[in-house]
Design a protein around this motif. Structure first.
Motif, short mmCIF file in Angstrom:
data_model
loop_
_atom_site.label_atom_id
_atom_site.label_comp_id
_atom_site.label_asym_id
_atom_site.label_seq_id
_atom_site.Cartn_x
_atom_site.Cartn_y
_atom_site.Cartn_z
N LEU A 1 0.83 -1.21 0.00
CA LEU A 1 0.00 0.00 0.00
C LEU A 1 0.87 1.27 0.00
O LEU A 1 0.47 2.30 -0.56
CB LEU A 1 -0.98 -0.03 1.17
CG LEU A 1 -2.04 -1.16 1.06
CD1 LEU A 1 -2.97 -1.16 2.27
CD2 LEU A 1 -2.87 -1.03 -0.23
N GLU A 2 2.07 1.17 0.58
CA GLU A 2 2.99 2.32 0.49
C GLU A 2 3.43 2.55 -0.95
O GLU A 2 3.56 3.69 -1.40
CB GLU A 2 4.23 2.08 1.37
CG GLU A 2 3.96 2.30 2.85
CD GLU A 2 5.17 1.88 3.69
OE1 GLU A 2 6.31 2.11 3.26
OE2 GLU A 2 4.94 1.32 4.78
N VAL A 3 3.67 1.46 -1.68
CA VAL A 3 4.05 1.59 -3.09
C VAL A 3 2.88 2.17 -3.89
O VAL A 3 3.07 3.04 -4.75
CB VAL A 3 4.48 0.21 -3.68
CG1 VAL A 3 4.74 0.31 -5.17
CG2 VAL A 3 5.73 -0.29 -2.96
N VAL A 4 1.67 1.72 -3.57
CA VAL A 4 0.48 2.23 -4.27
C VAL A 4 0.37 3.74 -4.07
O VAL A 4 0.14 4.50 -5.01
CB VAL A 4 -0.81 1.53 -3.75
CG1 VAL A 4 -2.06 2.21 -4.31
CG2 VAL A 4 -0.80 0.06 -4.12
N LYS A 5 0.57 4.20 -2.82
CA LYS A 5 0.49 5.64 -2.50
C LYS A 5 1.49 6.44 -3.32
O LYS A 5 1.24 7.59 -3.67
CB LYS A 5 0.82 5.84 -1.02
CG LYS A 5 -0.38 6.08 -0.15
CD LYS A 5 0.10 6.51 1.24
CE LYS A 5 -0.98 6.23 2.25
NZ LYS A 5 -0.46 6.20 3.61
N PRO B 1 11.49 5.35 -10.38
CA PRO B 1 11.80 5.68 -8.99
C PRO B 1 10.79 5.08 -8.01
O PRO B 1 9.59 5.03 -8.30
CB PRO B 1 11.73 7.21 -8.97
CG PRO B 1 12.11 7.60 -10.36
CD PRO B 1 11.54 6.53 -11.26
N SER B 2 11.30 4.63 -6.87
CA SER B 2 10.44 3.93 -5.90
C SER B 2 10.57 4.61 -4.52
O SER B 2 11.49 5.39 -4.30
CB SER B 2 10.87 2.48 -5.78
OG SER B 2 11.96 2.36 -4.87
N PRO B 3 9.66 4.26 -3.59
CA PRO B 3 9.77 4.83 -2.24
C PRO B 3 10.85 4.13 -1.40
O PRO B 3 11.04 4.49 -0.24
CB PRO B 3 8.38 4.59 -1.65
CG PRO B 3 7.84 3.41 -2.38
CD PRO B 3 8.45 3.45 -3.75
N ALA B 4 11.54 3.15 -1.96
CA ALA B 4 12.51 2.37 -1.17
C ALA B 4 13.72 3.22 -0.76
O ALA B 4 14.04 4.23 -1.38
CB ALA B 4 12.98 1.17 -1.97
N ARG C 1 9.87 -2.94 -0.40
CA ARG C 1 9.10 -2.12 -1.34
C ARG C 1 9.69 -2.22 -2.75
O ARG C 1 8.99 -2.00 -3.74
CB ARG C 1 9.03 -0.68 -0.86
CG ARG C 1 8.14 -0.54 0.37
CD ARG C 1 8.22 0.83 0.98
NE ARG C 1 9.55 1.12 1.49
CZ ARG C 1 9.87 2.21 2.18
NH1 ARG C 1 8.95 3.11 2.45
NH2 ARG C 1 11.10 2.40 2.61
N LEU C 2 10.98 -2.57 -2.84
CA LEU C 2 11.62 -2.72 -4.16
C LEU C 2 11.07 -3.91 -4.94
O LEU C 2 10.58 -3.73 -6.06
CB LEU C 2 13.13 -2.85 -3.98
CG LEU C 2 13.93 -1.57 -4.13
CD1 LEU C 2 15.39 -1.81 -3.79
CD2 LEU C 2 13.83 -1.05 -5.56
N PRO C 3 11.17 -5.15 -4.39
CA PRO C 3 10.60 -6.27 -5.13
C PRO C 3 9.09 -6.13 -5.34
O PRO C 3 8.56 -6.59 -6.37
CB PRO C 3 10.93 -7.51 -4.29
CG PRO C 3 11.41 -7.01 -2.98
CD PRO C 3 11.91 -5.62 -3.19
N ILE C 4 8.39 -5.49 -4.39
CA ILE C 4 6.94 -5.31 -4.56
C ILE C 4 6.67 -4.40 -5.76
O ILE C 4 5.86 -4.72 -6.64
CB ILE C 4 6.30 -4.72 -3.28
CG1 ILE C 4 6.33 -5.76 -2.15
CG2 ILE C 4 4.87 -4.25 -3.55
CD1 ILE C 4 5.98 -5.20 -0.78
N GLN C 5 7.38 -3.29 -5.82
CA GLN C 5 7.17 -2.38 -6.96
C GLN C 5 7.59 -3.03 -8.28
O GLN C 5 6.93 -2.86 -9.30
CB GLN C 5 7.94 -1.07 -6.75
CG GLN C 5 7.83 -0.18 -7.99
CD GLN C 5 8.34 1.22 -7.79
OE1 GLN C 5 8.02 1.87 -6.81
NE2 GLN C 5 9.13 1.70 -8.75
#
Ligand code: MG
Length: 384
Positions: free
Chosen positions: A18-22, A278-281, A264-268
């Motif tokens: 859900l953090e990645v979704v945000k 770019p990711s939130p990681a 959050r990296l593998p999830i994204q």
């Protein structure tokens, strides 16, 4: 736009998802959310993401959430609710992050629907094996691993001719007991086992990391995902958890994938593949000194890893037996009913004694799973 059903939204992977979704509101949208018992967290998530379909383990908790919301999503409880989430209108991507074999049916259904399945529930592949791959083939969907090692392998193997690969290698942190003696480990407490050095995860997978059963399950998962034989998959202990996997080419050269240890990296990667934006990681910095260690695993101190290889060489139902026995023995350990050393002993006893049978479909898998659990519970009761 990826329209998501997140199964297991209040767990560690669900929350990171859900953090990645945000972080990517232009690309990712939550359509359905399902969780187990954590209704407070779930309510908070529903208020933020306003899913159109929701599910919790019990009808009572679900009603409690519905009464507290200022809109009326559609809903259904328990396993039935998980299947409804997968089938909710508009869903094209399913994050399968339920713990244990109970994630199997929803994973299979999502694949049959032709969805992209981002799989954190490694048990689905461990127990479902060829049946899950058959669902993937029939539904013509996509199966992308969220496990950090497998997401790394997915990147390393992308576009490669598999005949050029000699072996692959998963890394393992070694868990909290990496340097403990066998005698010390046998008496380890729940508190000591739950204290993982590099990853923050749920209780079941944290104990699996302490026994190295998690790595064993990951070896089985990798066999299915990448169509490899057990002999082609190695495990290397790497306490820093920054190199996640390696591949060895036939000419003897290795390629490795490295990143910060941030799920959050593998999830994204799984959600947005093939895009790597770019990711939130957390940012990985090369400006500070860094040391990486690698050494071979000790199968005498960590028998669960050996058991995973043994089950792979025996056949599909051996993996079902090992997984079910392990879920039960870990559960008993978490309740302080058995010692840490008995987890592996129990798993081995079940693997050696439970009769093998070839599962024909998912119902049959779940039937075997249930029988093994009953048998395991009796064994655990006798060894309390
Ligand atoms: Mg992993």
């Amino acid at each position: 736009m990826k329209n998501l059903a997140v199964l297991g939204s209040t767990g560690s992977i669900g929350q990171s998802t859900l953090e990645v979704v945000k972080h990517h509101p232009d690309r990712l949208r939550v359509v359905a959310l399902a969780a187990g018992k954590n209704r407070d967290k779930f309510l908070e998530q529903c208020r933020i993401f306003r899913p159109e379909f929701i599910s919790l383990a019990t009808r009572e908790d679900l009603q409690w959430v519905l009464d507290a919301l200022d809109y009326q999503p559609r809903s259904a409880p328990s396993d039935e609710g998980l299947l409804h989430c997968v089938e909710a209108e508009g869903v094209n991507t399913v994050v399968s992050a339920i713990v244990g074999a109970s994630g199997l049916r929803s994973t299979e259904k999502a694949l049959r629907h032709g969805h992209r399945v981002c799989l954190a529930n490694k048990e689905s592949l461990v127990v479902g094996g060829t049946l899950i791959l058959e669902a993937l083939r029939q539904g013509q969907g996509e199966l992308l691993p969220i496990d950090s090692e497998h997401a790394a392998l997915h990147q390393l193997l992308h576009g490669k001719d598999m005949t050029t690969i000699r072996t692959i290698r998963l890394t393992a942190s070694g868990g909290p007991f990496r340097e403990w003696s066998l005698a010390q480990m046998k008496k380890a407490t729940v508190q000591e086992a739950i204290n993982h050095p590099t990853w923050k995860m749920g209780p079941k997978i944290t104990i699996d990391s302490a026994t190295l059963m998690n790595k064993g399950l990951e070896v089985i998962e990798a066999c299915h995902l990448f169509g490899l034989t057990p002999e082609q998959i190695g495990v290397t202990i790497h306490p820093q958890s920054q190199v996640h996997a390696m591949i060895e080419m036939h000419d003897g050269s290795f390629q490795m994938q490295a990143s910060a240890n941030d799920m959050r990296l593998p999830i994204q990667y799984a959600l947005l593949y093939p895009d790597q934006i770019p990711s939130p990681a957390n940012v990985f910095s090369w400006d500070q000194p860094r040391t990486w260690d690698f050494h071979p695993p000790d199968l005498n101190r960590f028998p669960c890893l050996r058991l995973a290889y043994q089950s792979l060489c025996t056949g599909q139902s051996a993996s079902i037996i090992l997984n079910a026995a392990n879920e039960e023995s870990v559960n008993a350990f978490l309740k302080s009913h058995i010692t840490f050393g008995l987890i592996a002993e129990c798993n081995e006893a079940m693997l050696d004694t439970f009769p093998l049978q070839q599962p024909e479909n998912i119902d049959h898998v779940l039937e075997i799973d249930k029988e093994v659990r009953l048998h395991t519970q009796k064994w655990l009761e006798a060894h309390r």
